[in-house]
Enzyme design. Structure first.
Site, mmCIF file in Angstrom:
data_model
loop_
_atom_site.group_PDB
_atom_site.id
_atom_site.type_symbol
_atom_site.label_atom_id
_atom_site.label_comp_id
_atom_site.label_asym_id
_atom_site.label_seq_id
_atom_site.Cartn_x
_atom_site.Cartn_y
_atom_site.Cartn_z
ATOM 1 N N GLU A 1 -3.120 5.526 -1.022
ATOM 2 C CA GLU A 1 -1.646 4.583 0.227
ATOM 3 C C GLU A 1 -1.092 6.221 0.731
ATOM 4 O O GLU A 1 -0.766 5.159 2.042
ATOM 5 C CB GLU A 1 -0.529 5.122 -1.278
ATOM 6 C CG GLU A 1 -1.084 3.207 -1.756
ATOM 7 C CD GLU A 1 -0.007 3.102 -2.839
ATOM 8 O OE1 GLU A 1 0.709 4.266 -3.715
ATOM 9 O OE2 GLU A 1 -0.197 1.801 -3.764
ATOM 10 N N ARG B 1 1.059 -0.826 -0.319
ATOM 11 C CA ARG B 1 0.274 0.097 -0.031
ATOM 12 C C ARG B 1 0.448 1.373 -0.445
ATOM 13 O O ARG B 1 0.485 1.851 0.699
ATOM 14 C CB ARG B 1 -0.747 0.201 1.287
ATOM 15 C CG ARG B 1 -1.919 0.892 0.894
ATOM 16 C CD ARG B 1 -3.331 1.111 2.064
ATOM 17 N NE ARG B 1 -4.541 1.235 1.855
ATOM 18 C CZ ARG B 1 -5.468 0.893 2.032
ATOM 19 N NH1 ARG B 1 -5.922 0.587 2.704
ATOM 20 N NH2 ARG B 1 -6.611 1.699 1.688
ATOM 21 N N CYS B 2 1.778 0.945 -0.854
ATOM 22 C CA CYS B 2 2.279 2.349 -0.898
ATOM 23 C C CYS B 2 3.520 2.336 -2.449
ATOM 24 O O CYS B 2 3.093 1.538 -2.837
ATOM 25 C CB CYS B 2 3.705 2.566 0.246
ATOM 26 S SG CYS B 2 5.176 1.658 -0.332
#
Lengths: 784, 170
Positions: A738, A368-369
């Site tokens: 994110e 999630r980045c």
């Protein structure tokens, strides 16, 4: 008339999600829900050892068990030149091991049988004779003299070093450090964690023996790129490969890479001539597929006598596991880590990184980045808070004094990023006000006097998302553009297809809203499809918060293309000149005569029935959008914690999150994304850990050991927003999926460090568990 | 072994190995794929179904253990095409994103409201704490169940058509 009847579903409206209808009824179509006629099931045998030479693989007992159709070994794959495959980072990865196993959980053999139970029974009957080798489980171990050579099969590979990478200006940074009034150092380890979507990875490979067409249903966040990679790996012609991503039960980066299971299932289907299903169990997911982080980071921040940051120096040791298979733009070995100067106007910076092979699972996905942005944000935000504490400055004020100022945008960072827009003081002020910072600060002091351990943590992150401009960002040479194809049917309803793939982000709703805004067709009349490479236009997929920045922009652009054609058709219908028409959402009318109008629905019908002389029929188009720059979402998060001195337990009392992701298309969905990210950030900060013992045994291989936040632990969030549009995105949007995972871990940990700072504690590596806090307090003589 | 159970109101039978998990029986034999499998270790709750009205994790029960019992899966929540109050709540409050945990969450919420029509936030959080959601952060799931509680209470306190016809309410 109810409010909803007025709703057009354009930008800024929190319309309810279209995709809910099937999920609420249990009628989603996830990979494991798919059953094809004559379908077989595959189970993978994995290595119990972290590092061992394979002496023999005996499949004779397994091969004769009930229901078994085939047993696939590395040797068999090697005969088809498929024992190894390329990774997204220009390395190779074993599909099925032939020579050695290099991590616990590595794929060794596979059984294909009539049922899942039979496949698993036979898998357990395969006998492998291993010669166990010493295991390397850290970069430190990897560079030690006499360390075992993990990648002995690679020509020219003499040690366990993978890459050295640098960014910034070394000499200028050295000079700035020489003149610094104060240098603050933080060494911290961002541990290995795992995206752990609730649905594991899997596929159903269906190679038609008559046509040779390979249809692969796959949990993939990037089906088009995977199709191309498959064509390159297998040698199959690309038109004979169709990748279909069905509904995906969460991705968070885990479902970007190509995993050996996909390749083996496809090869097995090709060899057997029947569809083959492979679904990971949870342990397989946690021990073998794309992990995240595992970064050992040392940061030095130089500050002058006036409290101004003057330079930043960072060194990273990256633990990449047994194969360098980071899923990231191929030119950048440490992802986009060089965003590490963050929200601060730091004149110079120098970053060095070294990657190492270890006997651990490969992966290096962005949980999630946007490609190592989380690591960068964590380091700078922790370092800034530590510096403030060490200098005796207020951590909010210290940030405010060093922010890139609103008038400095577009701002070029010391490592060369060109920030598109931002107003950092504004987001900070909204957060502080929401929190009641000044009062809280006094309250903290009062509580501390009573012996309580309490603190406030702040993080003011800047992300870099939306990869990207194709000139700089590519995956194996594929430029990171994205696409949208829009067809308006004669009745004025539409079908939108994109090169991205939702995993829960609500694309079917959000992207219909963009069409609603730009073309005036109500969102409820726009069907959105993604994930089928035979029907959707080519795109690089959904990760790195790129869907709205890239495919969302493509959707706006293709809608505008169609609007241009609609204008010509309307002019024909109204017997007016093109330039005499005005557009109002959903219709063209003649300037000065608003009753002389044609709706988009009427125009759509005319596109198939009554066209101007010589005009091509239809109202459809496609747009491939290559963004001129990345987008830079930002925000300020603030956390209040209370620490129990007796147990070390940390309780999050408050969590305030102010995000600026530019223009919000569906605010309800945006807030949902933020809630989810704050929760995953909470898990990373306090709970989630994949670690290894000295023999390379993975600890954290199931949900009893790899702890994820439930509703019971998860704090409540107080959400705020500011809106600074992106100047280069057609809608001003920046992407938001994110931000909260990138920004929040540092905020949570900074709160704990602030609470512990009166005792001289400056760092606790994540996850900040009670035992670590307890031990830190005890080491300083603090007792109940 | 032969098994017979009531599933979503109808009698279903099957012939299974004793080791077959209830989750697999529902998904494979009965094609009720709304029951998901997320962890295999009773940790995540994606496979939650109601057994005689109580939430259970169907990955940790054998099909043969529920012989003669009553099972409700997500497919049994909507009645006659109309979504249940809990399903409505999840839609209205954005209580789902990827949808994978949603069937289990909704079944737990349904069982909770049967036992406690007006739960506090803490009671809701405790009830769903055996179910993991990776997407929503739980706040909207809590709201969804509160929404359902309100819908149910409003329905219960509204005068029924028969009562109105008879000239009175409760």
């Amino acid at each position: 008339m109810s409010a909803t009847m007025h709703m057009h579903g354009g930008i800024g409206e929190s319309i309810k999600r279209k995709e809910d209808a099937r999920f609420l009824r249990g009628k989603g179509n996830y990979i494991d829900d798919l059953t094809l006629p004559s379908m077989l099931h595959m189970a993978i045998l994995r290595s119990p050892h972290a590092h061992a030479r394979i002496k023999s693989v005996d499949t004779s007992a397994a091969g004769s068990m009930p229901g078994v159709i085939a047993v696939v070994t590395g040797e068999l794959m090697a005969q088809h030149k498929l024992a190894w495959m390329p990774t997204l980072s220009y390395d190779t990865q074993a599909v099925l091991a032939t020579d050695k196993v290099r991590f616990q959980g590595q794929e060794v053999a596979a059984v294909i049988a009539e049922t899942k139970y039979q496949a698993e029974d036979a898998r357990d009957a395969i006998v492998v004779d291993y010669e166990i080798l010493p295991a390397v489980t850290s970069p430190e171990g990897a560079k030690a003299a006499g360390a075992p050579l993990i990648r002995d099969e690679k020509e020219g590979q003499k040690d366990n070093h993978i890459y050295h990478w640098e960014s910034g200006d070394k000499a200028k940074t050295q000079a700035a450090f020489a003149n610094a009034a104060k240098v603050v150092r933080l060494h911290t380890f961002y541990p290995r964690c795992h995206p752990a979507p609730l649905e594991t990875c899997g596929c159903v490979a269906d190679v038609n023996p008559a046509t040779g067409k390979a249809t692969i249903y796959m949990t993939s966040q990037a089906p088009h790129a995977i199709r191309t990679v498959f064509a390159l790996v297998t040698g199959l012609p690309e038109q004979n490969i169709r990748v279909i991503s069905p509904d995906i039960g969460g991705g968070f980066g885990n479902k970007v890479p190509v995993y050996p299971g996909y390749v083996v299932a496809t090869a097995a289907s090709l060899l057997i001539g029947r569809p083959v299903k492979w679904i990971e169990d949870r342990s397989e997911n946690l021990i073998s597929t794309g992990f995240a982080r595992d970064y050992h980071m040392t940061g030095d921040l130089a500050v002058d006598a006036n409290g101004k940051m003057t330079a930043l120096r960072v060194h990273l040791d990256s633990d990449n596991g047994a194969f360098f298979s980071d899923a990231q733009p191929s030119k950048f070995k440490a992802g986009l880590f060089h965003i590490v100067t963050g929200s601060y106007d730091i004149p110079t910076a120098h970053i060095t990184a070294d990657g190492y092979y270890t006997n651990k699972a490969p992966g290096g996905v962005a949980y999630r980045c946007s490609f190592r942005v989380t690591e960068a944000s964590y380091l700078i935000e922790r370092l800034v808070t530590n510096a403030a504490l060490e200098l005796g400055l207020d951590q909010a004020e210290f940030r405010m004094n060093n922010f890139v100022k609103p008038e400095q945008f577009p701002y070029t960072s010391a490592t060369g990023w060109i920030y598109d827009s931002g107003d950092y003081p504004k987001a900070m002020n909204v957060a502080l006000e929401k929190l009641g910072y000044d009062e809280l600060r006094k309250d903290v002091e009062a509580r501390r006097k009573k012996g309580e351990v309490t603190g406030i943590g702040i993080a003011s992150f800047t992300e870099v998302v939306g990869a990207g401009h194709g000139a700089d960002f590519d995956i194996l040479g594929l430029r990171m553009f994205d696409s949208a194809e829009l067809r308006v049917h004669p009745t004025g309803k539409a079908l939108l297809r994109m090169g991205t793939k939702s995993q829960g982000q609500g694309h079917e709703t959000t992207f219909a809203q963009i069409v609603a805004e730009e073309l005036g067709i109500p969102a409820s009349d726009v069907a959105v499809e993604e994930g089928d490479t035979d029907t959707a236009p080519y795109g690089l997929g959904t990760y790195a918060s790129r869907s709205t920045p890239v495919a969302g922009a493509a959707t706006a652009m293709v809608s505008r293309k169609l609007r241009d054609k609609a204008r010509m058709i309307a002019a024909h219908l109204l017997e007016a000149a093109d330039e005499d028409l005005e557009w109002e959402r959903g219709k063209f009318y003649v300037k000065g005569s608003p009753d002389r109008a044609k709706t988009i629905q009427e125009i759509a019908f005319a596109a198939y029935t009554n066209l101007p002389e010589g005009m091509e029929a239809g109202l459809e188009g496609v747009h491939y959008y290559d963004p001129p720059n990345m987008t830079y979402p930002f925000g300020t998060y603030a956390v209040v914690v209370d620490v129990d001195k007796g147990t070390g337990q940390v309780k999050v009392r408050r969590m305030v999150a102010v995000d600026d992701c530019g223009v919000r298309i569906n605010p309800m969905i945006v807030e949902g994304q933020i809630h989810g990210g704050l929760t995953e950030g909470f898990g990373i900060a306090f709970m989630e850990l994949i670690t290894f013992d000295s023999e390379g045994n993975c600890i954290g291989s199931n949900f009893m050991d790899y702890l994820l936040p439930t509703a019971w632990e998860t704090p409540k969030f107080e959400i705020g927003e500011t809106v600074t549009p992106s100047p280069h995105h057609p809608l001003g949007a920046k992407g938001v999926g994110e931000s909260a995972t990138v920004g929040s871990p540092a905020a949570y940990v900074n709160a704990v460090i602030d609470a512990l700072s009166p005792y001289g504690i400056t760092n606790i590596d994540m996850p900040v568990t009670s035992d670590k806090v307890w031990a830190a307090l005890r080491s300083k003589g603090v007792t109940e | 072994m032969k098994v017979t159970m009531r599933v979503n109101g109808g009698e279903r039978t099957g012939d299974v190995e004793p080791r077959v998990l209830l989750a697999d029986f529902l998904r494979t034999n009965l094609a009720l794929t709304g029951t998901h499998i997320g962890c295999d270790t009773t940790s995540c709750g994606a496979c939650t179904v109601l057994l005689d009205g109580e939430p259970v994790k169907s990955c940790t029960l054998l099909a043969v253990q529920v012989d003669g019992r009553d099972i409700t899966t997500v497919e049994g929540l909507a009645q006659g095409g109309a979504l249940s109050p809990v399903q409505v709540g999840f839609h209205e409050e954005h209580g789902l994103q990827c949808g994978f945990c949603t069937p289990g969450m909704m079944l737990v919420g349904t069982a909770l409201l049967e036992q406690n029509p007006d739960p506090t936030e803490e009671q809701i959080r405790w009830a769903i704490s055996g179910n993991i959601c990776r997407c929503t952060g739980y706040m909207n799931i809590v709201k969804a169940i509160q929404h359902a509680a309100n819908v149910k209470q409003a329905a219960a306190s509204a005068p029924s058509p028969a009562a109105v016809a008879a000239g009175g309410g409760e």
